[in-house]
Design a protein around this motif. Sequence first.
Motif: not given
Length: 253
Positions: A89, A122, A126, A137, A139, A179
């Motif tokens: 992201n 997300t 997911q 993931i 970010n 994450a």
Amino acid sequence: MSTTEQRVAVVTGAARGIGAATAVRLAAEGRAVAVIDLDEAACADTVARIAAAGGTALAVGCDVSDEAAVEAAVARIAGELGPPVVLVNNAGVLRDNLLFRMSAADWDTVMNVHLRGAFLMTRACQEHMVDAGFGRIVNLSSSSALGNRGQANYAAAKAGLQGLTKTLAKELGKFGVTANAVAPGFIATDMTAATAERVGMGFEEFKAAAATRIPVQRVGEPEDIANAIAFFTGDAAGFVSGQVLYVAGGPLD
């Protein structure tokens, strides 16, 4: 999912800068990459770089703050490339101003792209990660999450992404999904060039001034961030989750 299958990675805001460097890096590591940006045509250069190196990439136009657009984009990616199990992201915008000059629209725009966009992407990806029993993931936060004059909106959004990251790590860990967040310091991109213009400095002068405040005595390049992201998305990082890595050329005060 067998590790011999080509995993599919999604990188948002990948038309240029950190996103483009990340997409190229992940493709070089053998992943098929969905290159997402607001304007699909703007993704052509990144896709071409990946294809020229023998990789697989798909350009996807998507407003990550638009729920229906995100659902459609992820469905398209799953159909054309395969289930997305790596998500970066990265999409972001700046609407800098001092608080008393900042409009509600400028606040909302930054929140919608950074925070709402990361949430929507997300949530859409997911399910594929959980089904595969594997997910990564990452970010993009920022050193501005620690507070930065003229960036109340951006700082709040980037701090919020750290909270989102830690929560995702707790919720999704049992499904084989990690994450993490990468928080860049000063990186030479179009975004920092725009900041230089806003404060009335030439970009080279702006970078040189920034370098004097960084222990390694240089500003970062998009590839510096792509390197950190690549680590978090790899198989070897399966026991690293919920972390925030500042990539800033030294410790931050």
